[in-house]
Design a protein around this motif. Structure first.
Motif, PDB file in Angstrom:
ATOM      1  N   ARG A  77      -4.979  10.230 -18.105  1.00 33.77           N
ATOM      2  CA  ARG A  77      -5.841  11.363 -17.730  1.00 33.77           C
ATOM      3  C   ARG A  77      -5.518  11.952 -16.355  1.00 33.77           C
ATOM      4  NH1 ARG A  77      -8.675   6.798 -17.109  1.00 33.77           N
ATOM      5  NH2 ARG A  77      -9.666   6.411 -15.105  1.00 33.77           N
ATOM      6  N   VAL A  78      -4.731  11.233 -15.525  1.00 35.43           N
ATOM      7  CA  VAL A  78      -4.394  11.766 -14.196  1.00 35.43           C
ATOM      8  C   VAL A  78      -2.895  11.888 -13.955  1.00 35.43           C
ATOM      9  CG1 VAL A  78      -6.539  10.958 -13.133  1.00 35.43           C
ATOM     10  CG2 VAL A  78      -4.500   9.513 -13.055  1.00 35.43           C
ATOM     11  N   LYS A  79      -2.087  11.635 -14.968  1.00 37.42           N
ATOM     12  CA  LYS A  79      -0.632  11.694 -14.772  1.00 37.42           C
ATOM     13  C   LYS A  79      -0.165  13.082 -14.325  1.00 37.42           C
ATOM     14  CE  LYS A  79       0.764   7.865 -17.648  1.00 37.42           C
ATOM     15  NZ  LYS A  79       1.337   7.424 -18.925  1.00 37.42           N
ATOM     16  N   GLY A  80      -0.697  14.122 -14.951  1.00 36.72           N
ATOM     17  CA  GLY A  80      -0.327  15.476 -14.545  1.00 36.72           C
ATOM     18  C   GLY A  80      -0.812  15.788 -13.144  1.00 36.72           C
ATOM     19  N   ASP A  81      -2.004  15.306 -12.799  1.00 33.53           N
ATOM     20  CA  ASP A  81      -2.560  15.509 -11.457  1.00 33.53           C
ATOM     21  C   ASP A  81      -1.607  14.905 -10.417  1.00 33.53           C
ATOM     22  OD1 ASP A  81      -4.586  15.410 -13.529  1.00 33.53           O
ATOM     23  OD2 ASP A  81      -6.125  15.385 -11.987  1.00 33.53           O
ATOM     24  N   VAL A  82      -1.171  13.665 -10.676  1.00 33.17           N
ATOM     25  CA  VAL A  82      -0.253  12.980  -9.764  1.00 33.17           C
ATOM     26  C   VAL A  82       1.041  13.773  -9.624  1.00 33.17           C
ATOM     27  CG1 VAL A  82       1.214  10.912  -9.524  1.00 33.17           C
ATOM     28  CG2 VAL A  82      -1.205  10.668 -10.113  1.00 33.17           C
ATOM     29  N   VAL A 130      -3.157  21.145 -16.412  1.00 35.00           N
ATOM     30  CA  VAL A 130      -4.194  21.424 -15.419  1.00 35.00           C
ATOM     31  C   VAL A 130      -5.538  21.531 -16.132  1.00 35.00           C
ATOM     32  CG1 VAL A 130      -5.016  23.110 -13.730  1.00 35.00           C
ATOM     33  CG2 VAL A 130      -2.561  22.638 -13.919  1.00 35.00           C
ATOM     34  N   ASP A 131      -6.548  20.903 -15.536  1.00 33.08           N
ATOM     35  CA  ASP A 131      -7.890  20.957 -16.115  1.00 33.08           C
ATOM     36  C   ASP A 131      -8.873  21.529 -15.089  1.00 33.08           C
ATOM     37  OD1 ASP A 131      -8.430  18.851 -14.331  1.00 33.08           O
ATOM     38  OD2 ASP A 131      -8.297  17.325 -15.888  1.00 33.08           O
ATOM     39  N   GLU A 132     -10.118  21.644 -15.499  1.00 35.11           N
ATOM     40  CA  GLU A 132     -11.142  22.251 -14.641  1.00 35.11           C
ATOM     41  C   GLU A 132     -11.371  21.429 -13.375  1.00 35.11           C
ATOM     42  OE1 GLU A 132     -13.225  25.158 -13.220  1.00 35.11           O
ATOM     43  OE2 GLU A 132     -12.131  25.280 -15.115  1.00 35.11           O
ATOM     44  N   PHE A 133     -11.289  20.103 -13.474  1.00 35.18           N
ATOM     45  CA  PHE A 133     -11.453  19.257 -12.297  1.00 35.18           C
ATOM     46  C   PHE A 133     -10.411  19.604 -11.230  1.00 35.18           C
ATOM     47  CE2 PHE A 133     -10.350  15.587  -9.709  1.00 35.18           C
ATOM     48  CZ  PHE A 133     -11.579  15.218  -9.218  1.00 35.18           C
ATOM     49  N   GLU A 134      -9.153  19.737 -11.645  1.00 39.21           N
ATOM     50  CA  GLU A 134      -8.084  20.084 -10.688  1.00 39.21           C
ATOM     51  C   GLU A 134      -8.292  21.475 -10.095  1.00 39.21           C
ATOM     52  OE1 GLU A 134      -3.682  18.802 -11.218  1.00 39.21           O
ATOM     53  OE2 GLU A 134      -4.569  18.971 -13.221  1.00 39.21           O
ATOM     54  N   ASN A 136     -11.094  23.102  -9.674  1.00 39.72           N
ATOM     55  CA  ASN A 136     -12.207  23.035  -8.738  1.00 39.72           C
ATOM     56  C   ASN A 136     -11.782  22.328  -7.451  1.00 39.72           C
ATOM     57  OD1 ASN A 136     -15.092  23.378  -8.070  1.00 39.72           O
ATOM     58  ND2 ASN A 136     -15.073  21.146  -8.105  1.00 39.72           N
ATOM     59  N   ARG A 137     -11.070  21.233  -7.567  1.00 39.32           N
ATOM     60  CA  ARG A 137     -10.591  20.501  -6.390  1.00 39.32           C
ATOM     61  C   ARG A 137      -9.707  21.407  -5.527  1.00 39.32           C
ATOM     62  NH1 ARG A 137      -6.384  16.860  -4.788  1.00 39.32           N
ATOM     63  NH2 ARG A 137      -7.251  15.138  -3.587  1.00 39.32           N
ATOM     64  N   ASN A 138      -8.850  22.181  -6.166  1.00 36.12           N
ATOM     65  CA  ASN A 138      -7.973  23.111  -5.445  1.00 36.12           C
ATOM     66  C   ASN A 138      -8.809  24.153  -4.685  1.00 36.12           C
ATOM     67  OD1 ASN A 138      -5.279  23.722  -4.803  1.00 36.12           O
ATOM     68  ND2 ASN A 138      -5.062  25.140  -6.515  1.00 36.12           N
ATOM     69  N   ASN A 139      -9.867  24.642  -5.316  1.00 38.88           N
ATOM     70  CA  ASN A 139     -10.751  25.621  -4.664  1.00 38.88           C
ATOM     71  C   ASN A 139     -11.450  25.010  -3.453  1.00 38.88           C
ATOM     72  OD1 ASN A 139     -10.117  27.588  -6.574  1.00 38.88           O
ATOM     73  ND2 ASN A 139     -11.860  27.063  -7.878  1.00 38.88           N
ATOM     74  N   PHE A 151       1.049  24.550  -7.832  1.00 41.21           N
ATOM     75  CA  PHE A 151       1.389  24.025  -9.146  1.00 41.21           C
ATOM     76  C   PHE A 151       0.158  23.854 -10.030  1.00 41.21           C
ATOM     77  CE2 PHE A 151       4.711  22.876  -6.195  1.00 41.21           C
ATOM     78  CZ  PHE A 151       5.800  23.447  -6.830  1.00 41.21           C
ATOM     79  N   ILE A 152      -1.013  23.998  -9.432  1.00 43.36           N
ATOM     80  CA  ILE A 152      -2.250  24.044 -10.212  1.00 43.36           C
ATOM     81  C   ILE A 152      -2.486  25.488 -10.658  1.00 43.36           C
ATOM     82  CG2 ILE A 152      -4.769  23.766 -10.099  1.00 43.36           C
ATOM     83  CD1 ILE A 152      -4.194  21.375  -8.166  1.00 43.36           C
TER      84      ILE A 152
END
Length: 163
Positions: A77-82, A130-134, A136-139, A151-152
């Motif tokens: 669930r976080v591989k893309g985030d990493v 990329v998901d909504e969590f990422e 929002n975190r970017n914002n 990249f997000i």
């Protein structure tokens, strides 16, 4: 299914290991919020400063995380985030900055300013979009730090740069 523990202790993970470039917690790469993430102390300790790749043995109480002698695999669930965090760090910190961070295919980069494994990170980027969590975190990070992880906002740029 992960085991839920009632005594979880959290700490700050530097997704781009501080020792990969020897920048520690110095202003700039050491404090860049884009690569700082909360993580379980046990998981962070097991990861240490390992490069990222698939495989290894499950970490005790965290079957979704795997560790080999030279690499660490986070949960799906976080591989893309990493991956996107490391893409950001490699493009944000270039020659002329405190450290020039680069992605490569090598595992066991030691204290060199490199992180691997690029081909695995590109796969993770595709497998975990990329998901909504990422977003929002970017914002939120933009409000605090004044910049974004491109990249997000533009996931297609990873393949334009590294493929």
């Amino acid at each position: 299914m992960p085991i839920i523990r009632s005594n979880i202790q959290w700490n700050r993970e530097h997704t781009w290991a501080k020792s990969h470039g020897d920048f520690g917690t110095s202003k700039g790469p050491g404090t860049d919020i884009h690569h700082l993430r909360p993580t379980d102390v046990q998981v962070n300790s097991s990861r240490g400063n390992l490069d990222f790749d698939n495989g290894g043995s499950p970490i005790n109480n965290f079957d979704e995380c795997k560790r080999a002698s030279n690499s660490f695999e986070p949960p799906n669930r976080v591989k893309g985030d990493v991956a996107r965090i490391l893409f950001y760090m490699a493009t944000r910190y270039e020659q002329g900055d405190k450290v020039d961070l680069e992605l490569n295919e090598k595992l066991g980069n030691g204290s060199a300013a490199y992180h691997g494994k690029l081909s695995t990170l590109l796969k993770w980027h595709e497998q975990d979009p990329v998901d909504e969590f990422e977003r929002n975190r970017n914002n939120v990070i933009q409000k605090w730090q004044g910049n974004r992880n491109p990249f997000i906002d533009h996931p297609e740029w990873a393949n334009l740069i590294w493929k």
